[in-house]
Design a protein around this motif. Structure first.
Motif, mmCIF file in Angstrom:
data_model
loop_
_atom_site.group_PDB
_atom_site.id
_atom_site.type_symbol
_atom_site.label_atom_id
_atom_site.label_comp_id
_atom_site.label_asym_id
_atom_site.label_seq_id
_atom_site.Cartn_x
_atom_site.Cartn_y
_atom_site.Cartn_z
ATOM 1 N N LEU A 99 0.837 -1.209 0.000
ATOM 2 C CA LEU A 99 0.000 0.000 0.000
ATOM 3 C C LEU A 99 0.868 1.253 0.000
ATOM 4 C CD1 LEU A 99 -2.965 -0.542 2.468
ATOM 5 C CD2 LEU A 99 -3.004 -0.475 -0.014
ATOM 6 N N ALA A 100 1.984 1.149 0.701
ATOM 7 C CA ALA A 100 2.870 2.310 0.790
ATOM 8 C C ALA A 100 3.687 2.482 -0.484
ATOM 9 C CB ALA A 100 3.785 2.174 1.997
ATOM 10 N N GLY A 101 3.540 1.565 -1.423
ATOM 11 C CA GLY A 101 4.174 1.755 -2.723
ATOM 12 C C GLY A 101 5.388 0.885 -2.984
ATOM 13 N N LEU A 102 5.707 -0.022 -2.058
ATOM 14 C CA LEU A 102 6.853 -0.901 -2.314
ATOM 15 C C LEU A 102 6.486 -1.939 -3.376
ATOM 16 C CD1 LEU A 102 7.791 0.366 0.392
ATOM 17 C CD2 LEU A 102 8.681 -1.861 1.022
ATOM 18 N N SER A 103 7.453 -2.322 -4.167
ATOM 19 C CA SER A 103 7.196 -3.373 -5.151
ATOM 20 C C SER A 103 7.014 -4.686 -4.405
ATOM 21 C CB SER A 103 8.384 -3.492 -6.099
ATOM 22 O OG SER A 103 9.487 -4.030 -5.401
ATOM 23 N N GLN B 4 -1.481 0.311 -6.650
ATOM 24 C CA GLN B 4 -2.125 0.359 -5.345
ATOM 25 C C GLN B 4 -3.583 -0.120 -5.438
ATOM 26 O OE1 GLN B 4 -3.305 4.206 -3.446
ATOM 27 N NE2 GLN B 4 -1.724 3.621 -2.009
ATOM 28 N N TRP B 5 -4.236 0.258 -6.521
ATOM 29 C CA TRP B 5 -5.615 -0.187 -6.735
ATOM 30 C C TRP B 5 -5.652 -1.712 -6.749
ATOM 31 C CZ3 TRP B 5 -8.975 -2.959 -9.677
ATOM 32 C CH2 TRP B 5 -10.322 -2.608 -9.600
ATOM 33 N N GLY B 6 -4.674 -2.290 -7.444
ATOM 34 C CA GLY B 6 -4.592 -3.746 -7.521
ATOM 35 C C GLY B 6 -4.410 -4.386 -6.148
ATOM 36 N N VAL B 7 -3.588 -3.753 -5.312
ATOM 37 C CA VAL B 7 -3.346 -4.287 -3.967
ATOM 38 C C VAL B 7 -4.645 -4.269 -3.158
ATOM 39 C CG1 VAL B 7 -2.119 -3.903 -1.804
ATOM 40 C CG2 VAL B 7 -0.944 -3.546 -3.969
ATOM 41 N N LEU B 8 -5.377 -3.162 -3.271
ATOM 42 C CA LEU B 8 -6.632 -3.045 -2.527
ATOM 43 C C LEU B 8 -7.686 -4.012 -3.057
ATOM 44 C CD1 LEU B 8 -6.643 0.827 -2.253
ATOM 45 C CD2 LEU B 8 -6.659 -0.740 -0.317
#
Lengths: 300, 263
Positions: A99-103, B4-8
Motif C-alpha cells: 500500500l505504501a508503494g513498495l514493489s 495500489q488499486w490492484g493491492v486493494l
C-alpha cells in the motif's frame, strides 16, 4: 532542521478545543514523548499529524527534504490497532508495504526484516485473529515500519500491555531509536523518561512543558530535604517558611518535604537551628525531587 | 497508482474468498434462478396434490410462457437476491469504520479514490457474477422444461437488469462509506430499491427517467424483444446517477474525518 513542525494547531469539537494552539517541533533522529493524562488531546494531536483528522486551525509542516504526501514518510500505530483478522501476520505486513508503494519483491524483503525485528517469524503464518495482545502490538509496529518511514508515530504503545509485553516494546523502541525518529504518546512518565530524548507535556489540549529530557530533569529536579521529627513541626515550620532559601514546603503529619534553592546553605541553616533539635529529629535526609513530582503537580 | 488499486482489490477478493462469499452468493442466486422454472413446471402437480381441491374439480392452468418464467425469476432476484446482496456488503466500509481496521489502511499513502473504487468494482463483480450464474440456471431450466426464449431477448433483458443491480450496489457502497451504521445502509438501499420499483409500477409516466423502470424494461425484453417507452431515458439516467453517486461518495469521503473523536 526539524522533521515535523506544527504552528498553533487547533482542533475543536462543537466549539470545545480538544487541541488548543499546539506548536510542536519534532527533531529528526530522536525519540520524542507526548506525555499527558487521558483526555489531554494526545491522540487528536497525533491523528492530525498523520492526516486522519483535519485541524480546525493551524499548520503542519513536514521537512521539505521529504516531498509529497506526508503519509509516505510516516508510520503509524494507533492506540488500539485493528487488523484484518483473516490475514496472516505476514500477509498484513506485506499488504501494508505494498500500500505504501513498495514493489512486491521489496515488500517481501522488508516484511521478512520487520517480522524478525519484532520477533514474529515463528507466528508469521498464523491468522492475526489468533494473536495475543502483545503480538498484535508488535505486528502493529512491524506494519508501521515496513515502508521505512522517516517518522514513526506510536499512540500509547505500551499502556494496554502487561508488564512483560511492556518491557518488550520499550526495549524494541530503544532499538528502533537507532534507525528512525519516533514520536509516541503515553500517560506514564516513567516510560517517557526511559526511552525519550525530548518531552512535551500536554494538559487539556495545551502543551504546558517542553524540552529535552536531561534539560527538564536539571531544571525541575530541585534539592530537597526529608525531615521527620517526634514532635509536631507546625510552629517551627512557619518560621522556616519565611527564610529566603526555602522554595516550598509540604508537611504530612510529622514528615516534612522541604524544597530549597541550594543544598549547602539550607543544610547549614537547618542543622544550626536549635528549634529543630528540640523537636527531636528522627530523620534528616538530603534528596532531589524527581520529574514525577513535577508531573504530578502539573497534572493536578 | 494503478498498482495500489490492484493491492486493494486483491485484499477485497481474498477476503471474500476466505469468508466464502464467492461460494454462497452464487449458490443463493442459482437456487433462486432454478426454483422459478421448476415450480412453474410442476405447479399444476403441486396444486393437485397439496392444494386441497374438492374431489372431482378439474384444474386447467395454462403453462406459463418462457418469458413469464424469466420475468418471475427477476422478481425473485429483486426480493430475496437483493436482500442477500445488501446484507453481504452493507459493512464493506461501515464495518471497517466501526472496527477501526480502516485506520491503518488510510494512514498509508492510499488514495481514497482507490480505496472506494476497488471495493466498488469487487462488489459489482461478485454481485453480477452471482446474477449471471443464477440467471443462466433459470434460462437453462426454462428451455429444458418450458420453452426456449430467443437468445437476443434473454441477453438484452439480462444486461438491462444487470444495470439495475449495479445501481443498487453502488448505492450500498455509497451509504456504507458515508454512514457508520450498517442498519442505515441496509434500510437505505433496500428502501430506495423498493420505493423506486413501487413508484415505477404505479406512476410509470412520472417515473420514465427512474432506474426503477429498468426491471420492467428487462421483462418486456423477454416478452417481445422490445423495450417499453422511455427506455433510453431511464438507461441514460441510471448511468448518470451511478457516476454521480460514485463521484459524490468519493468527494464526501475525502471531506469526512477518517478518525473520530475518541476522548
Amino acid at each position: 532542521m526539524s522533521l515535523i513542525e506544527t504552528a498553533r494547531l487547533t482542533k475543536k469539537y462543537n466549539g470545545n478545543a480538544a487541541v488548543d494552539t499546539v506548536s510542536l517541533s519534532i527533531r529528526e533522529g530522536v525519540c520524542t514523548a507526548l506525555l499527558g493524562p487521558n483526555g489531554a488531546g494526545k491522540t487528536t494531536t497525533l491523528n492530525m499529524l498523520t492526516g486522519l483528522i483535519k485541524p480546525t486551525e493551524g499548520e503542519i509542516d513536514f521537512n521539505k527534504n521529504y516531498a509529497g504526501d506526508r503519509r509516505k514518510h510516516i508510520g503509524y500505530l494507533p492506540q488500539y490497532p485493528k487488523f484484518y483478522g483473516w490475514m496472516t501476520g505476514e500477509e498484513y505486513v506485506s499488504f501494508s508495504a505494498e500500500l505504501a508503494g513498495l514493489s512486491k519483491k521489496k515488500a517481501k524483503e522488508s516484511t521478512n526484516k520487520m517480522l524478525s525485528l519484532v520477533g514474529l517469524e515463528e507466528d508469521r503464518r498464523k491468522k492475526v485473529s489468533g494473536y495475543s495482545g502483545g503480538m498484535k502490538q508488535r505486528l502493529g509496529i512491524a506494519q508501521a515500519l515496513v515502508h521505512e518511514p522517516k517518522l514513526v508515530i506510536l499512540d500509547e504503545p505500551v499502556s494496554a500491555l502487561d508488564p512483560i509485553g511492556r518491557r518488550e516494546i520499550l526495549e524494541l523502541m530503544k532499538t528502533l531509536k537507532q534507525h528512525t525518529s519516533i514520536l509516541f504518546s503515553t500517560h506514564v512518565l516513567h516510560d517517557a523518561e526511559e526511552v525519550s530524548d525530548d518531552i512535551f507535556i500536554m494538559k487539556k489540549g495545551k502543551i504546558i512543558i517542553e524540552g529535552g529530557l536531561s534539560e527538564l530533569q536539571q531544571k525541575y529536579q530541585q534539592p530537597a530535604f526529608f525531615i521527620e521529627t517526634e514532635k509536631a513541626m507546625d510552629n517551627w515550620l512557619s518560621s522556616i517558611n519565611e527564610k529566603s532559601w526555602v522554595r516550598q514546603s509540604k508537611l504530612d503529619k510529622k514528615k516534612l518535604t522541604l524544597t530549597v534553592e541550594e543544598v549547602d546553605t539550607a543544610r547549614d541553616a537547618l542543622l544550626k537551628d536549635p528549634m529543630l533539635h528540640k523537636l527531636k529529629l528522627l530523620k534528616f535526609e538530603v534528596a532531589k525531587t524527581s520529574l514525577e513530582d513535577l508531573f504530578m503537580k502539573v497534572m493536578r | 497508482m494503478m498498482k495500489q488499486w490492484g493491492v486493494l482489490f486483491k485484499k477485497e477478493w481474498t477476503e471474500s474468498v476466505r469468508n466464502f462469499k464467492w461460494l454462497w452468493l452464487p449458490v443463493v442466486f442459482i437456487l433462486l434462478g432454478v426454483m422459478q422454472p421448476l415450480t412453474s413446471y410442476y405447479f399444476a402437480d403441486i396444486i393437485e396434490n397439496f392444494g386441497g381441491l374438492p374431489e372431482g374439480a378439474v384444474l386447467d392452468i395454462p403453462p406459463p410462457s418462457g418469458a413469464e418464467v424469466l420475468a418471475g425469476t427477476l422478481g425473485q432476484f429483486s426480493q430475496i437476491g437483493f436482500l442477500v446482496l445488501v446484507l453481504a456488503f452493507m459493512g464493506t466500509v461501515a464495518g471497517e469504520k466501526s472496527h477501526g481496521t480502516h485506520l491503518m489502511v488510510l494512514v498509508k499513502p492510499v488514495s481514497y479514490f482507490n480505496y472506494l473504487t476497488a471495493k466498488w468494482v469487487h462488489i459489482l463483480l461478485i454481485s453480477l457474477s452471482s446474477f449471471v450464474v443464477g440467471f443462466a440456471g433459470a434460462v437453462y431450466y426454462t428451455a429444458l422444461l418450458i420453452e426456449t426464449v430467443p437468445v437476443n431477448n434473454v441477453l438484452s433483458g439480462g444486461a438491462v437488469y444487470a444495470l439495475w443491480i449495479t445501481f443498487i450496489m453502488t448505492l450500498v457502497l455509497c451509504l456504507s462509506a458515508l454512514f457508520r451504521s450498517t442498519a442505515i445502509v441496509a434500510f437505505g438501499s433496500l428502501g430506495t430499491a423498493l420505493l423506486m420499483s413501487v413508484l415505477s409500477m404505479y406512476t410509470p409516466d412520472l417515473m420514465k427517467w427512474s432506474p426503477g423502470m429498468l426491471s420492467s424494461h428487462s421483462q418486456m425484453l423477454f416478452y417481445s424483444g422490445d423495450t417499453g417507452d422511455g427506455f433510453w431515458v431511464s438507461l441514460a439516467m441510471t448511468i448518470v446517477l451511478i457516476t454521480g453517486i460514485m463521484t459524490l461518495t468519493i468527494y464526501m469521503f475525502n471531506k469526512k474525518e477518517v478518525a473520530g473523536h475518541t476522548e
